[in-house]
Design an enzyme around this catalytic site. Sequence first.
Site, PDB file in Angstrom:
ATOM      1  CB  CYS A 139      -0.868  -0.056   1.238  1.00 20.45           C
ATOM      2  SG  CYS A 139      -2.276   0.992   1.139  1.00 20.45           S
ATOM      3  CG  ASN A 204      -0.603  -3.095  -3.311  1.00 24.51           C
ATOM      4  OD1 ASN A 204      -1.408  -2.240  -3.658  1.00 24.51           O
ATOM      5  ND2 ASN A 204      -0.711  -3.732  -2.166  1.00 24.51           N
ATOM      6  CB  THR A 205      -1.740   0.669  -6.313  1.00 23.60           C
ATOM      7  OG1 THR A 205      -1.426   0.941  -4.951  1.00 23.60           O
ATOM      8  CG2 THR A 205      -3.089  -0.018  -6.411  1.00 23.60           C
ATOM      9  CB  CYS A 352       0.619   4.254 -41.618  1.00 23.84           C
ATOM     10  SG  CYS A 352      -0.093   4.544 -43.243  1.00 23.84           S
TER      11      CYS A 352
HETATM   12  C1  LIG Z   1      -9.681   1.178  -3.921  1.00 22.65           C
HETATM   13  C2  LIG Z   1      -8.591   0.176  -3.790  1.00 22.65           C
HETATM   14  C3  LIG Z   1      -8.235  -0.286  -2.538  1.00 22.65           C
HETATM   15  C4  LIG Z   1      -7.225  -1.223  -2.418  1.00 22.65           C
HETATM   16  N1  LIG Z   1      -6.946  -1.692  -1.178  1.00 22.65           N
HETATM   17  C5  LIG Z   1      -6.001  -2.664  -1.024  1.00 22.65           C
HETATM   18  C6  LIG Z   1      -5.771  -3.247   0.236  1.00 22.65           C
HETATM   19  O1  LIG Z   1      -6.414  -2.941   1.220  1.00 22.65           O
HETATM   20  N2  LIG Z   1      -4.806  -4.186   0.319  1.00 22.65           N
HETATM   21  C7  LIG Z   1      -4.067  -4.593  -0.764  1.00 22.65           C
HETATM   22  O2  LIG Z   1      -3.203  -5.463  -0.622  1.00 22.65           O
HETATM   23  N3  LIG Z   1      -4.285  -4.054  -1.977  1.00 22.65           N
HETATM   24  C8  LIG Z   1      -5.241  -3.112  -2.132  1.00 22.65           C
HETATM   25  N4  LIG Z   1      -5.506  -2.605  -3.387  1.00 22.65           N
HETATM   26  C9  LIG Z   1      -4.694  -3.058  -4.530  1.00 22.65           C
HETATM   27  C10 LIG Z   1      -5.349  -4.218  -5.255  1.00 22.65           C
HETATM   28  O3  LIG Z   1      -5.499  -5.347  -4.442  1.00 22.65           O
HETATM   29  C11 LIG Z   1      -4.537  -4.621  -6.500  1.00 22.65           C
HETATM   30  O4  LIG Z   1      -3.252  -5.014  -6.089  1.00 22.65           O
HETATM   31  C12 LIG Z   1      -4.385  -3.484  -7.505  1.00 22.65           C
HETATM   32  O5  LIG Z   1      -5.592  -2.770  -7.586  1.00 22.65           O
HETATM   33  C13 LIG Z   1      -3.990  -3.997  -8.901  1.00 22.65           C
HETATM   34  O6  LIG Z   1      -4.983  -4.825  -9.450  1.00 22.65           O
HETATM   35  P1  LIG Z   1      -6.055  -4.302 -10.550  1.00 22.65           P
HETATM   36  O7  LIG Z   1      -5.281  -3.659 -11.635  1.00 22.65           O
HETATM   37  O8  LIG Z   1      -6.823  -5.534 -10.943  1.00 22.65           O
HETATM   38  O9  LIG Z   1      -6.920  -3.308  -9.834  1.00 22.65           O
HETATM   39  C14 LIG Z   1      -6.538  -1.684  -3.556  1.00 22.65           C
HETATM   40  C15 LIG Z   1      -6.907  -1.218  -4.806  1.00 22.65           C
HETATM   41  C16 LIG Z   1      -7.935  -0.310  -4.935  1.00 22.65           C
HETATM   42  C17 LIG Z   1      -8.342   0.164  -6.295  1.00 22.65           C
HETATM   43  S1  SF4 Z   2      -5.888   2.985 -42.385  1.00 25.14           S
HETATM   44 FE1  SF4 Z   2      -4.518   3.082 -44.149  1.00 25.14          FE
HETATM   45  S2  SF4 Z   2      -3.738   5.161 -44.127  1.00 25.14           S
HETATM   46 FE2  SF4 Z   2      -4.672   4.828 -42.129  1.00 25.14          FE
HETATM   47  S3  SF4 Z   2      -2.945   4.167 -40.886  1.00 25.14           S
HETATM   48 FE3  SF4 Z   2      -3.917   2.332 -41.663  1.00 25.14          FE
HETATM   49  S4  SF4 Z   2      -2.812   1.829 -43.528  1.00 25.14           S
HETATM   50 FE4  SF4 Z   2      -2.314   3.932 -43.002  1.00 25.14          FE
END
Ligand SMILES: Cc1cc2nc3c(=O)[nH]c(=O)nc-3n(C[C@H](O)[C@H](O)[C@H](O)COP(=O)(O)O)c2cc1C
Ligand code: SF4
Length: 432
Positions: A139, A204-205, A352
């Site tokens: 965290c 984790n985040t 492109c």
């Molecule tokens: C609102 C929120 C609260 C979280 N609280 C915790 C927590 O209490 N403990 C923990 O280990 N991770 C916590 N996390 C992290 C998540 O468990 C996880 O590791 C992280 O969101 C990445 O996974 P995701 O991309 O699927 O969200 C929290 C994430 C969010 C969004």
């Molecule tokens: S759609 Fe055609 S012009 Fe547009 S990026 Fe793709 S290949 Fe290039």
Amino acid sequence: MADLSTSFVGIKSPNPFWLASAPPTDKAYNVVRAYKAGWGGVVWKTLGEDGPPVVNVNGPRYGAVWGADRRLLGLNNIELITDRPLEVNLREIKQVKRDWKDRALVVSLMVPCTEDAWKAILKRVEETDADGIELNFGCPHGMAERGMGSAVGQVPEYIEMVTRWCKENTRMPVIVKLTPNIADIRKPAEAALRGGADAVSLINTVNSITSVDLDRFAPEPTLDGKGTHGGYCGPAVKPIALNMVAEIARNPATRDLPISGIGGVTTWRDAAEFMALGAGNVQVCTAAMTYGFKVVEEMISGLSQYLDEKAMTLPDLVGRAVPNVTDWQYLNLNYVTKAVINQDDCIKCGRCYAACEDTSHQAIDMSADRVFSVKEEECVACNLCVDVCPVENCITMRELAPGEVDKRTGKPVAPYANWTTHPNNPSVSAAE
Ligand SMILES: Cc1cc2nc3c(=O)[nH]c(=O)nc-3n(C[C@H](O)[C@H](O)[C@H](O)COP(=O)(O)O)c2cc1C
Ligand code: SF4
Ligand code: SF4
């Protein structure tokens, strides 16, 4: 239908999809609904030590990054660990485990860095009959300032020490959840292993400020004119997480350490990618928060159909891509491809051309009537045009067979050779 049941560090679940410790797993009401929707397991929202519960902000706690279609790509939060009383959580955990014996129930923990504090909480969690514990060393906000969470996860010696305390004081499997806010993810994983961890989970985040309010001049989410860094998650962090999982899976020191993959898992495909890179299961938070618990249905049916189509079992998939993750110097420098534009699919947008002309190798020709074609003699196969083209598969990369002449170099494609033997490599010429 492929068998998706897993045994992760001895914890059995009917499928590899667990909800990560976060709001979706904060209380029995959520967890029971998640199990009903089909989730194989949950990691209960992190519990803290006994005493007055933590206090969360009462203003906005999320920031977000959206794609052009307003799809949520990244979520940022400043939430702390559970703010419900320990006693209530433990009572609910015990009841839920009793009612849902076939599902995994792991309890996430974060208490101050003393052996007595860990001993005390471990004893109480054991009484619930939960399947295991996950140590929240990740965290990045609020708790880190109090010497917990990522303050521990950023110091390998602390990880090792706390993991050892836990292993010495509980019979439950210990999963160590790692923070990505560190330079080399292999170090905390190695420390967890030294401490006796049964597995690591990550990520984790990620420390982040998602946006700045340009009227109030403060980071968002803004509380009474101020903001702070939060933890970033969701699809945007998946590439970071995949790399870190792969680093641990291919590190000789930790290659046998089970991994629970976390970070942006939204579809069965994301899950399969984590598993191919060595994760024994996956955990999900943002996708459930964005689309609800039923997203697991697509994950279950998609993964099982994929395995059936490939005639593979789930254990066949785990780690299947790890041998193909290598270091840059071992890539085949004689592997040559060329961009090919499918004129039938092209909508003549010119992206492109702009990308290649302005920032790559001036290898796309635009005719007066907007026909776009690749000049093979200039194309270095960088792939940028494929990535910027709005039409999927309109531009593809054609592989040149060995012996075929590369129009750019005028030489035939040679067999495999990498940087370690390349004549331009100073260390090769020095050795000669
Ligand atoms: C609102 C929120 C609260 C979280 N609280 C915790 C927590 O209490 N403990 C923990 O280990 N991770 C916590 N996390 C992290 C998540 O468990 C996880 O590791 C992280 O969101 C990445 O996974 P995701 O991309 O699927 O969200 C929290 C994430 C969010 C969004
Ligand atoms: S759609 Fe055609 S012009 Fe547009 S990026 Fe793709 S290949 Fe290039
Ligand atoms: S692959 Fe790179 S160099 Fe080749 S046409 Fe596309 S953008 Fe240009």
